[in-house]
Design a protein around this motif. Structure first.
Motif, PDB file in Angstrom:
ATOM      1  N   GLN A 167    -105.194 -84.366  59.844  1.00 18.82           N
ATOM      2  CA  GLN A 167    -105.242 -84.393  58.388  1.00 18.82           C
ATOM      3  C   GLN A 167    -104.601 -83.153  57.765  1.00 18.82           C
ATOM      4  OE1 GLN A 167    -106.229 -86.949  56.505  1.00 18.82           O
ATOM      5  NE2 GLN A 167    -106.630 -88.129  58.372  1.00 18.82           N
ATOM      6  N   ALA A 168    -104.545 -82.033  58.504  1.00 21.18           N
ATOM      7  CA  ALA A 168    -103.986 -80.800  57.952  1.00 21.18           C
ATOM      8  C   ALA A 168    -102.491 -80.930  57.694  1.00 21.18           C
ATOM      9  CB  ALA A 168    -104.262 -79.636  58.899  1.00 21.18           C
ATOM     10  N   LEU A 170    -117.461 -84.045  71.218  1.00 24.78           N
ATOM     11  CA  LEU A 170    -117.524 -84.173  69.764  1.00 24.78           C
ATOM     12  C   LEU A 170    -116.669 -83.085  69.103  1.00 24.78           C
ATOM     13  CD1 LEU A 170    -118.717 -85.485  67.217  1.00 24.78           C
ATOM     14  CD2 LEU A 170    -120.615 -83.858  67.397  1.00 24.78           C
ATOM     15  N   GLY A 171    -116.766 -81.855  69.622  1.00 20.54           N
ATOM     16  CA  GLY A 171    -115.968 -80.772  69.064  1.00 20.54           C
ATOM     17  C   GLY A 171    -114.481 -81.042  69.180  1.00 20.54           C
ATOM     18  N   LEU A 172    -114.037 -81.570  70.315  1.00 23.05           N
ATOM     19  CA  LEU A 172    -112.622 -81.887  70.492  1.00 23.05           C
ATOM     20  C   LEU A 172    -112.167 -82.993  69.537  1.00 23.05           C
ATOM     21  CD1 LEU A 172    -112.317 -81.717  74.384  1.00 23.05           C
ATOM     22  CD2 LEU A 172    -111.352 -80.129  72.711  1.00 23.05           C
ATOM     23  N   ARG A 173    -113.000 -84.000  69.318  1.00 22.24           N
ATOM     24  CA  ARG A 173    -112.629 -85.094  68.411  1.00 22.24           C
ATOM     25  C   ARG A 173    -112.520 -84.605  66.978  1.00 22.24           C
ATOM     26  NH1 ARG A 173    -116.145 -90.285  70.516  1.00 22.24           N
ATOM     27  NH2 ARG A 173    -114.982 -90.577  72.445  1.00 22.24           N
ATOM     28  N   VAL A 174    -113.484 -83.753  66.547  1.00 17.98           N
ATOM     29  CA  VAL A 174    -113.448 -83.245  65.179  1.00 17.98           C
ATOM     30  C   VAL A 174    -112.214 -82.357  64.993  1.00 17.98           C
ATOM     31  CG1 VAL A 174    -114.643 -81.703  63.554  1.00 17.98           C
ATOM     32  CG2 VAL A 174    -115.931 -83.424  64.807  1.00 17.98           C
ATOM     33  N   ALA A 175    -111.907 -81.508  65.966  1.00 15.70           N
ATOM     34  CA  ALA A 175    -110.736 -80.640  65.866  1.00 15.70           C
ATOM     35  C   ALA A 175    -109.460 -81.461  65.796  1.00 15.70           C
ATOM     36  CB  ALA A 175    -110.702 -79.687  67.063  1.00 15.70           C
ATOM     37  N   ALA A 176    -109.369 -82.525  66.582  1.00 14.29           N
ATOM     38  CA  ALA A 176    -108.166 -83.369  66.553  1.00 14.29           C
ATOM     39  C   ALA A 176    -108.025 -84.060  65.199  1.00 14.29           C
ATOM     40  CB  ALA A 176    -108.226 -84.400  67.674  1.00 14.29           C
ATOM     41  N   ALA A 177    -109.133 -84.546  64.629  1.00 16.08           N
ATOM     42  CA  ALA A 177    -109.064 -85.221  63.329  1.00 16.08           C
ATOM     43  C   ALA A 177    -108.668 -84.244  62.233  1.00 16.08           C
ATOM     44  CB  ALA A 177    -110.411 -85.873  63.008  1.00 16.08           C
ATOM     45  N   LEU A 178    -109.215 -83.040  62.255  1.00 12.16           N
ATOM     46  CA  LEU A 178    -108.855 -82.059  61.232  1.00 12.16           C
ATOM     47  C   LEU A 178    -107.396 -81.626  61.359  1.00 12.16           C
ATOM     48  CD1 LEU A 178    -112.054 -79.812  61.145  1.00 12.16           C
ATOM     49  CD2 LEU A 178    -111.275 -81.406  59.386  1.00 12.16           C
ATOM     50  N   ASP A 237    -101.036 -83.423  56.326  1.00 11.79           N
ATOM     51  CA  ASP A 237    -100.804 -84.143  55.074  1.00 11.79           C
ATOM     52  C   ASP A 237    -101.203 -83.329  53.844  1.00 11.79           C
ATOM     53  OD1 ASP A 237     -99.972 -86.242  56.634  1.00 11.79           O
ATOM     54  OD2 ASP A 237    -101.922 -87.250  56.640  1.00 11.79           O
ATOM     55  N   LEU A 238    -101.744 -82.110  54.013  1.00 12.08           N
ATOM     56  CA  LEU A 238    -102.184 -81.310  52.873  1.00 12.08           C
ATOM     57  C   LEU A 238    -100.987 -80.691  52.162  1.00 12.08           C
ATOM     58  CD1 LEU A 238    -105.253 -79.405  54.391  1.00 12.08           C
ATOM     59  CD2 LEU A 238    -105.316 -81.261  52.742  1.00 12.08           C
ATOM     60  N   PRO A 239    -101.123 -80.458  50.837  1.00 16.42           N
ATOM     61  CA  PRO A 239    -100.056 -79.787  50.107  1.00 16.42           C
ATOM     62  C   PRO A 239     -99.907 -78.324  50.576  1.00 16.42           C
ATOM     63  CG  PRO A 239    -101.657 -80.780  48.590  1.00 16.42           C
ATOM     64  CD  PRO A 239    -102.173 -80.949  49.966  1.00 16.42           C
ATOM     65  N   ALA A 240     -98.784 -77.700  50.275  1.00 17.53           N
ATOM     66  CA  ALA A 240     -98.469 -76.363  50.754  1.00 17.53           C
ATOM     67  C   ALA A 240     -99.427 -75.311  50.192  1.00 17.53           C
ATOM     68  CB  ALA A 240     -97.036 -76.003  50.403  1.00 17.53           C
ATOM     69  N   ASP A 241     -99.811 -75.445  48.887  1.00 18.93           N
ATOM     70  CA  ASP A 241    -100.717 -74.442  48.316  1.00 18.93           C
ATOM     71  C   ASP A 241    -102.097 -74.511  48.940  1.00 18.93           C
ATOM     72  OD1 ASP A 241    -101.248 -76.902  47.144  1.00 18.93           O
ATOM     73  OD2 ASP A 241    -101.940 -75.996  45.251  1.00 18.93           O
ATOM     74  N   VAL A 242    -102.576 -75.706  49.267  1.00 18.81           N
ATOM     75  CA  VAL A 242    -103.878 -75.849  49.926  1.00 18.81           C
ATOM     76  C   VAL A 242    -103.801 -75.268  51.340  1.00 18.81           C
ATOM     77  CG1 VAL A 242    -105.600 -77.504  50.740  1.00 18.81           C
ATOM     78  CG2 VAL A 242    -104.515 -77.850  48.528  1.00 18.81           C
ATOM     79  N   SER A 243    -102.713 -75.511  52.047  1.00 15.02           N
ATOM     80  CA  SER A 243    -102.534 -74.968  53.403  1.00 15.02           C
ATOM     81  C   SER A 243    -102.516 -73.439  53.367  1.00 15.02           C
ATOM     82  CB  SER A 243    -101.246 -75.476  54.025  1.00 15.02           C
ATOM     83  OG  SER A 243    -101.316 -76.849  54.235  1.00 15.02           O
ATOM     84  N   ALA A 244    -101.858 -72.866  52.336  1.00  7.65           N
ATOM     85  CA  ALA A 244    -101.799 -71.407  52.225  1.00  7.65           C
ATOM     86  C   ALA A 244    -103.183 -70.837  51.957  1.00  7.65           C
ATOM     87  CB  ALA A 244    -100.827 -71.000  51.121  1.00  7.65           C
ATOM     88  N   ARG A 245    -103.965 -71.494  51.067  1.00  2.00           N
ATOM     89  CA  ARG A 245    -105.318 -71.009  50.789  1.00  2.00           C
ATOM     90  C   ARG A 245    -106.217 -71.131  52.018  1.00  2.00           C
ATOM     91  NH1 ARG A 245    -106.554 -74.013  45.241  1.00  2.00           N
ATOM     92  NH2 ARG A 245    -106.678 -75.602  46.819  1.00  2.00           N
ATOM     93  N   LEU A 246    -106.076 -72.206  52.761  1.00  2.00           N
ATOM     94  CA  LEU A 246    -106.865 -72.371  53.980  1.00  2.00           C
ATOM     95  C   LEU A 246    -106.508 -71.299  55.028  1.00  2.00           C
ATOM     96  CD1 LEU A 246    -106.978 -76.244  54.481  1.00  2.00           C
ATOM     97  CD2 LEU A 246    -108.887 -74.740  53.948  1.00  2.00           C
ATOM     98  N   ARG A 247    -105.206 -71.028  55.156  1.00  2.00           N
ATOM     99  CA  ARG A 247    -104.777 -70.001  56.109  1.00  2.00           C
ATOM    100  C   ARG A 247    -105.316 -68.627  55.697  1.00  2.00           C
ATOM    101  NH1 ARG A 247     -99.657 -70.586  55.730  1.00  2.00           N
ATOM    102  NH2 ARG A 247     -99.248 -68.806  54.385  1.00  2.00           N
ATOM    103  N   PHE A 248    -105.276 -68.301  54.378  1.00  2.00           N
ATOM    104  CA  PHE A 248    -105.811 -67.033  53.891  1.00  2.00           C
ATOM    105  C   PHE A 248    -107.321 -66.950  54.132  1.00  2.00           C
ATOM    106  CE2 PHE A 248    -107.638 -64.471  50.422  1.00  2.00           C
ATOM    107  CZ  PHE A 248    -107.029 -63.264  50.692  1.00  2.00           C
ATOM    108  N   ALA A 249    -108.025 -68.034  53.884  1.00  2.18           N
ATOM    109  CA  ALA A 249    -109.483 -68.056  54.102  1.00  2.18           C
ATOM    110  C   ALA A 249    -109.805 -67.883  55.585  1.00  2.18           C
ATOM    111  CB  ALA A 249    -110.075 -69.357  53.575  1.00  2.18           C
TER     112      ALA A 249
END
Length: 147
Positions: free
Chosen positions: A32-33, A21-29, A35-47
């Motif tokens: 989807q990562a 289950l952990g491997l499937r969730v990690a692959a799905a995330l 397709d995220l916009p650049a500002d959202v990716s930057a905030r996620l990386r900072f978090a």
């Protein structure tokens, strides 16, 4: 015993399902990562970086020292030295001490003999005959001040 084996098997199956289950969730995330916009990716990386710096360090497992028997590894039996070696280890210092005391005594005796020989040589080489030293008047002569 069969109940114990069944419980162990159930725990192992549960661990396998959680890992899948952990491997499937990690692959799905991860999919989807992208397709995220650049500002959202930057905030996620900072978090993510903030979370990693605040993370508590994992306790280090204490490693117990392991005694490695040297004797059996070298084919010497139970690891202890043989009895004759232990006897030699205790007798050698005693023998060295006795030899040292003997040498000190010999050197002291030689020094006494050398001093006596020096005195005898001085008496025989002197102008005064040896019988004069036994004369009671000679002692008085030595005590009198020189004029």
């Amino acid at each position: 015993m069969t109940d114990n084996n069944a419980a162990t098997s159930a725990i192992t199956d549960l661990d396998v399902l959680e890992a899948r289950l952990g491997l499937r969730v990690a692959a799905a995330l991860s999919a989807q990562a992208e397709d995220l916009p650049a500002d959202v990716s930057a905030r996620l990386r900072f978090a993510r970086e903030q979370a990693l710096t605040r993370r508590k360090p994992e306790p280090v497992a204490a490693v117990e020292p392991v005694a490695v028997p040297v004797g059996p590894a070298l084919g010497l039996g139970d690891g202890r030295p043989p009895l004759w070696w232990r006897w030699a280890g205790s007798l050698v210092p005693v023998a060295l001490l006795l030899a040292g005391l003997f040498l000190i005594q010999e050197r002291h005796f030689e020094r006494q003999v050398e001093e006596a020989a020096d005195i005898d040589a001085a008496l025989l080489a002197d102008d005064l005959p040896p019988a004069a030293y036994a004369d009671p008047g000679f002692r008085e002569f030595l005590k009198a001040p020189l004029e």
